[in-house]
Every structure is written in structure tokens, then in C-alpha cells.
Design an enzyme around this catalytic site. Structure first.
Site, PDB file in Angstrom:
ATOM      1  N   ARG A  15       0.859  -1.191   0.000  1.00  0.00           N
ATOM      2  CA  ARG A  15       0.000   0.000   0.000  1.00  0.00           C
ATOM      3  C   ARG A  15       0.896   1.242   0.000  1.00  0.00           C
ATOM      4  O   ARG A  15       1.949   1.248   0.658  1.00  0.00           O
ATOM      5  CB  ARG A  15      -0.886   0.044   1.251  1.00  0.00           C
TER       6      ARG A  15
ATOM      7  N   ASP B 161       3.382  -0.192  -7.526  1.00  0.00           N
ATOM      8  CA  ASP B 161       2.025  -0.509  -7.980  1.00  0.00           C
ATOM      9  C   ASP B 161       1.007   0.318  -7.204  1.00  0.00           C
ATOM     10  O   ASP B 161      -0.149   0.410  -7.613  1.00  0.00           O
ATOM     11  CB  ASP B 161       1.747  -2.008  -7.773  1.00  0.00           C
TER      12      ASP B 161
ATOM     13  N   GLU C 283      -3.957   7.550  -4.635  1.00  0.00           N
ATOM     14  CA  GLU C 283      -4.399   6.961  -5.916  1.00  0.00           C
ATOM     15  C   GLU C 283      -5.702   7.597  -6.381  1.00  0.00           C
ATOM     16  O   GLU C 283      -6.541   7.943  -5.546  1.00  0.00           O
ATOM     17  CB  GLU C 283      -4.572   5.447  -5.728  1.00  0.00           C
TER      18      GLU C 283
ATOM     19  N   HIS D 135      -1.880   0.218  -9.805  1.00  0.00           N
ATOM     20  CA  HIS D 135      -2.498  -0.686  -8.812  1.00  0.00           C
ATOM     21  C   HIS D 135      -3.206  -1.854  -9.534  1.00  0.00           C
ATOM     22  O   HIS D 135      -4.419  -2.014  -9.409  1.00  0.00           O
ATOM     23  CB  HIS D 135      -3.489   0.079  -7.912  1.00  0.00           C
TER      24      HIS D 135
HETATM   25  P1  NAP Z   1      -0.782 -11.714   5.011  1.00  0.00           P
HETATM   26  O1  NAP Z   1      -0.675 -13.155   4.632  1.00  0.00           O
HETATM   27  O2  NAP Z   1      -1.570 -11.347   6.227  1.00  0.00           O
HETATM   28  O3  NAP Z   1       0.711 -11.158   5.142  1.00  0.00           O
HETATM   29  C1  NAP Z   1       1.017  -9.931   5.695  1.00  0.00           C
HETATM   30  C2  NAP Z   1       2.375 -10.040   6.364  1.00  0.00           C
HETATM   31  O4  NAP Z   1       2.735  -8.761   6.893  1.00  0.00           O
HETATM   32  C3  NAP Z   1       2.399 -11.014   7.518  1.00  0.00           C
HETATM   33  O5  NAP Z   1       3.604 -11.751   7.471  1.00  0.00           O
HETATM   34  C4  NAP Z   1       2.368 -10.128   8.731  1.00  0.00           C
HETATM   35  O6  NAP Z   1       3.026 -10.761   9.813  1.00  0.00           O
HETATM   36  C5  NAP Z   1       3.136  -8.920   8.242  1.00  0.00           C
HETATM   37  N1  NAP Z   1       2.842  -7.714   9.011  1.00  0.00           N
HETATM   38  C6  NAP Z   1       1.674  -7.341   9.553  1.00  0.00           C
HETATM   39  N2  NAP Z   1       1.801  -6.165  10.197  1.00  0.00           N
HETATM   40  C7  NAP Z   1       3.083  -5.811  10.067  1.00  0.00           C
HETATM   41  C8  NAP Z   1       3.846  -4.724  10.546  1.00  0.00           C
HETATM   42  N3  NAP Z   1       3.288  -3.769  11.299  1.00  0.00           N
HETATM   43  N4  NAP Z   1       5.151  -4.666  10.230  1.00  0.00           N
HETATM   44  C9  NAP Z   1       5.723  -5.641   9.475  1.00  0.00           C
HETATM   45  N5  NAP Z   1       5.069  -6.716   9.025  1.00  0.00           N
HETATM   46  C10 NAP Z   1       3.769  -6.794   9.308  1.00  0.00           C
HETATM   47  O7  NAP Z   1      -1.403 -10.869   3.830  1.00  0.00           O
HETATM   48  P2  NAP Z   1      -1.196 -11.087   2.250  1.00  0.00           P
HETATM   49  O8  NAP Z   1      -2.329 -11.862   1.719  1.00  0.00           O
HETATM   50  O9  NAP Z   1       0.191 -11.542   2.005  1.00  0.00           O
HETATM   51  O10 NAP Z   1      -1.391  -9.558   1.762  1.00  0.00           O
HETATM   52  C11 NAP Z   1      -0.487  -8.565   2.198  1.00  0.00           C
HETATM   53  C12 NAP Z   1      -0.887  -7.197   1.724  1.00  0.00           C
HETATM   54  O11 NAP Z   1      -0.627  -7.060   0.338  1.00  0.00           O
HETATM   55  C13 NAP Z   1      -2.374  -6.838   1.845  1.00  0.00           C
HETATM   56  O12 NAP Z   1      -2.722  -6.462   3.164  1.00  0.00           O
HETATM   57  C14 NAP Z   1      -2.517  -5.717   0.866  1.00  0.00           C
HETATM   58  O13 NAP Z   1      -2.310  -4.462   1.479  1.00  0.00           O
HETATM   59  C15 NAP Z   1      -1.406  -5.966  -0.148  1.00  0.00           C
HETATM   60  N6  NAP Z   1      -1.972  -6.320  -1.450  1.00  0.00           N
HETATM   61  C16 NAP Z   1      -1.774  -5.478  -2.502  1.00  0.00           C
HETATM   62  C17 NAP Z   1      -2.300  -5.783  -3.738  1.00  0.00           C
HETATM   63  C18 NAP Z   1      -2.098  -4.893  -4.923  1.00  0.00           C
HETATM   64  O14 NAP Z   1      -2.950  -4.861  -5.797  1.00  0.00           O
HETATM   65  N7  NAP Z   1      -0.970  -4.210  -5.040  1.00  0.00           N
HETATM   66  C19 NAP Z   1      -3.078  -6.930  -3.909  1.00  0.00           C
HETATM   67  C20 NAP Z   1      -3.262  -7.765  -2.802  1.00  0.00           C
HETATM   68  C21 NAP Z   1      -2.705  -7.442  -1.582  1.00  0.00           C
HETATM   69  P3  NAP Z   1       2.497 -10.713  11.342  1.00  0.00           P
HETATM   70  O15 NAP Z   1       1.005 -10.523  11.300  1.00  0.00           O
HETATM   71  O16 NAP Z   1       2.954 -12.021  11.895  1.00  0.00           O
HETATM   72  O17 NAP Z   1       3.178  -9.556  11.937  1.00  0.00           O
END
Ligand code: NAP
Length: 312
Positions: A231, A255, A260, A278
Site C-alpha cells: 500500500r 504498484d 491513488e 495498482h
Molecule cells: P498476510 O498473509 O496477512 O501477510 C502480511 C504479512 O505482513 C504477515 O507476514 C504479517 O506478519 C506482516 N505484518 C503485519 N503487520 C506488520 C507490521 N506492522 N510490520 C511488518 N510486518 C507486518 O497478507 P497477504 O495476503 O500476504 O497480503 C499482504 C498485503 O498485500 C495486503 O494487506 C494488501 O495491502 C497488499 N496487497 C496489494 C495488492 C495490490 O494490488 N498491489 C493486492 C493484494 C494485496 P504478522 O502478522 O505475523 O506480523
């Protein structure tokens, strides 16, 4: 009687059709004055079908006294006022897993494009530059270190791809991830100093706002590149722009942005930056799967069944 829901933004057309099959859909996305529109449907609206580009605010939630569920077809929930939903006992669902591969593909594509300057090279051929000489040499991806911020579903999928390209993986997070052997950093600036590519795959929202600050960007340095598929809010965007313009940050593949659909004006002319709108999850198959998961969560809720992917 179909349950009544509001929808915003306008979603992928097959998803709009899927929603219409099971729900009476009110098109909030086309309303010039969202709160005035919500006032006209407040007595019957029980659900909200949502996506990242349209914030679900506390004022909207307050305007819908019968609201029971907010279902988003994204995995991220930072566009929803979760505290306001929780305070009312409104359930929230998201769409994890189904988009992981497509988002990770774009993460790796950005690394390759920043390293090998493919978009600039494409322009070079189209504009006839090749007729006057060879394209400048670029950087090798194999052997470089990728520092991943947030080693969750998407982070691990990017790591898998990067390993296949011969990259070394390290990661930063709030805690160690149990099932991986990659070196862990509890200090983000220290990891940035040791990384060639800093890959952001953590959630957005208050907890990660400005996590990649001027200090981290300085540590990544003039030989490093920032890749953001998470994000825009995770990065201190003015500090990033300033560093890129001054040559103190080597490159960026983005991205997502702070405001945005606007990308920072100062980046438009920089050849060491790749700007995407994005689009990481934007393939037909994945958007259909994301929408179906949202619809299935809504249907489960209104049937009194267990939610498939509730946000906890
Ligand atoms: P996920 O499986 O929940 O992974 C998120 C990771 O970030 C976890 O390892 C979590 O670990 C860690 N995290 C959480 N809070 C944090 C913090 N304060 N500092 C450092 N690490 C932290 O989620 P995902 O499915 O991989 O998706 C991740 C993110 O990608 C989404 O939330 C979204 O914002 C983004 N995304 C972007 C797009 C796009 O179009 N560009 C598309 C999909 C997703 P812990 O909870 O153990 O700390």
C-alpha cells in the site's frame, strides 16, 4: 426476498452480475453524494460489497443502521473503518489466497523491470534509439538480495519466485515466521542496508503507516531499489520521491501510491522508476475468484452459515 446490499466501487462486470443474482444491489458507486444516497436505502440495506478504491468510512457505516456485513473482494482491509464496524458488531470479510500468485507475479515483474530497465528499453527500440547505438547495460538480478517486509502469503510467494531467479531472501516483520529458514531482521533499516531490493508485502493501515521512512530509504541507498506492491501508505512518499530525484535511492517499482489514482508528478520523467496503476491482482481469473469469494461470504452470512474468510 433477496437481501439488499450497497456496492462501491463499480466492480468487475462478472462480479456485478454475480451479486445481482443473489442480492438486490444498490449502486452506491454512481452516487454523487454518497451519504445522501445511503439515506434513501438505509432502512433495507444489510450488506456492503466493497473494494480498495472506495473507502468505507465511519460516516457511511453510521448512515446504515441495518448494516450487518461488509465484504470486500480485496485481501487488504485498510479502506474499511474496522473500528466503526466492530463497535456496531458488523462482520467484515476479505478475499485472501485467491490473489496471491498474481500479486507475487507483479512483485517479481517489477524487480525484473527495474533491474533490466525493460520499459525504458522498449521505448528505446520504438523511438529509434537502437539505430544510433546500444542500450546501456543494466543490473543482474541473480545473486542480489531481496529484503521482504511482511513475509505472509504474498511475501512468501514473491520469495519463491525470487529464489527461482537466484536471489537471496531475507525478511523483516513483527516476529519470526516459523516455517522458513530465511534470515530474519527485527531492524528494518539494517535489513534495507543489506538489501538490493526492498519488497513491501505487508498490510496498509495505521500500524504500518510510514514504516519505510527517510532512514530506511537512506539505508537502501543509491544502489538499492524499493518495490511496493503493498500500500502507498507504508512508505513516506515525499521522502522516497526526494531520494529518487536526488539519486540517493537507486530505483523504484511501484504498484501503489499515497493518493491513488495520482502518482507523484516528480516520478513521471524518471527512467529508474516503473509506475503501475495498482494492477497486481488485475487478471480476469483472479478478479473473478476474488469476487466469488466475496459473494460466497455474503451468501454464507445471510444463510446463517459460518463465514469463509472473516477478518479477525
Ligand atoms: P498476510 O498473509 O496477512 O501477510 C502480511 C504479512 O505482513 C504477515 O507476514 C504479517 O506478519 C506482516 N505484518 C503485519 N503487520 C506488520 C507490521 N506492522 N510490520 C511488518 N510486518 C507486518 O497478507 P497477504 O495476503 O500476504 O497480503 C499482504 C498485503 O498485500 C495486503 O494487506 C494488501 O495491502 C497488499 N496487497 C496489494 C495488492 C495490490 O494490488 N498491489 C493486492 C493484494 C494485496 P504478522 O502478522 O505475523 O506480523
Amino acid at each position: 426476498m433477496k437481501p439488499e446490499i450497497v456496492v462501491a466501487p463499480r466492480l468487475y462486470e462478472p462480479v456485478m452480475q454475480g451479486l445481482a443474482a443473489d442480492f438486490t444491489v444498490h449502486d452506491l458507486w454512481s452516487a454523487a453524494d454518497p451519504l445522501a444516497f445511503l439515506a434513501t436505502v438505509k432502512d433495507q440495506t444489510r450488506g456492503f460489497a466493497s473494494f480498495t478504491s472506495y473507502p468505507v468510512t465511519a460516516a457511511m457505516i453510521a448512515a446504515l443502521p441495518k448494516l450487518e456485513i461488509i465484504a470486500t473482494m480485496s485481501v487488504g482491509t485498510d479502506h474499511i473503518d474496522l473500528a466503526a464496524a466492530r463497535a456496531r458488531g458488523i462482520v467484515v470479510t476479505n478475499a485472501p489466497e485467491v490473489l496471491t500468485d498474481c500479486v507475487a507475479d507483479i512483485g517479481m515483474a517489477l524487480v525484473l523491470n527495474v533491474a533490466r530497465k525493460l520499459i525504458v528499453a522498449d521505448r528505446f527500440v520504438r523511438e529509434g534509439g537502437w539505430l544510433n547505438g546500444n542500450f546501456p547495460l543494466a543490473s543482474k538480478v541473480g545473486g542480489a538480495t531481496m529484503g521482504i517486509v511482511g513475509l505472509g502469503r504474498i511475501g512468501k510467494a514473491v520469495a519463491k519466485r525470487a529464489e527461482a531467479f537466484g536471489m537471496k531472501i531475507v525478511y523483516f516483520g513483527r516476529r519470526r515466521v516459523a516455517d522458513v529458514a530465511y534470515p530474519f531482521y527485527d531492524d528494518l533499516a539494517a535489513m534495507a542496508r543489506d538489501s538490493d531490493y526492498l519488497m513491501l508485502t505487508c498490510p496498509g493501515g495505521a500500524a504500518t503507516r510510514g514504516l519505510v521512512d527517510a532512514k530506511v530509504i537512506e539505508a537502501l541507498g543509491s544502489e538499492g531499489a524499493l518495490i511496493n506492491i503493498a500500500r502507498g501508505s507504508v512508505v513516506d512518499e515525499p521522502a522516497m520521491v526526494q531520494a529518487l530525484v536526488a539519486g540517493k535511492l537507486g530505483g523504484a517499482g511501484l504498484d501503489v501510491y499515497a493518493d491513488e489514482p495520482r502518482a507523484p508528478e516528480a516520478l513521471i520523467t524518471l527512467d529508474n522508476v516503473v509506475l503501475l496503476p495498482h494492477l497486481a491482482s488485475a487478471t480476469h481469473g483472479t478478479r473473478a475468484a476474488m469476487g466469488q469469494l466475496m459473494i460466497d461470504n455474503l451468501k454464507a452470512h445471510f444463510a446463517g452459515e459460518t463465514l469463509i474468510t472473516p477478518v479477525v
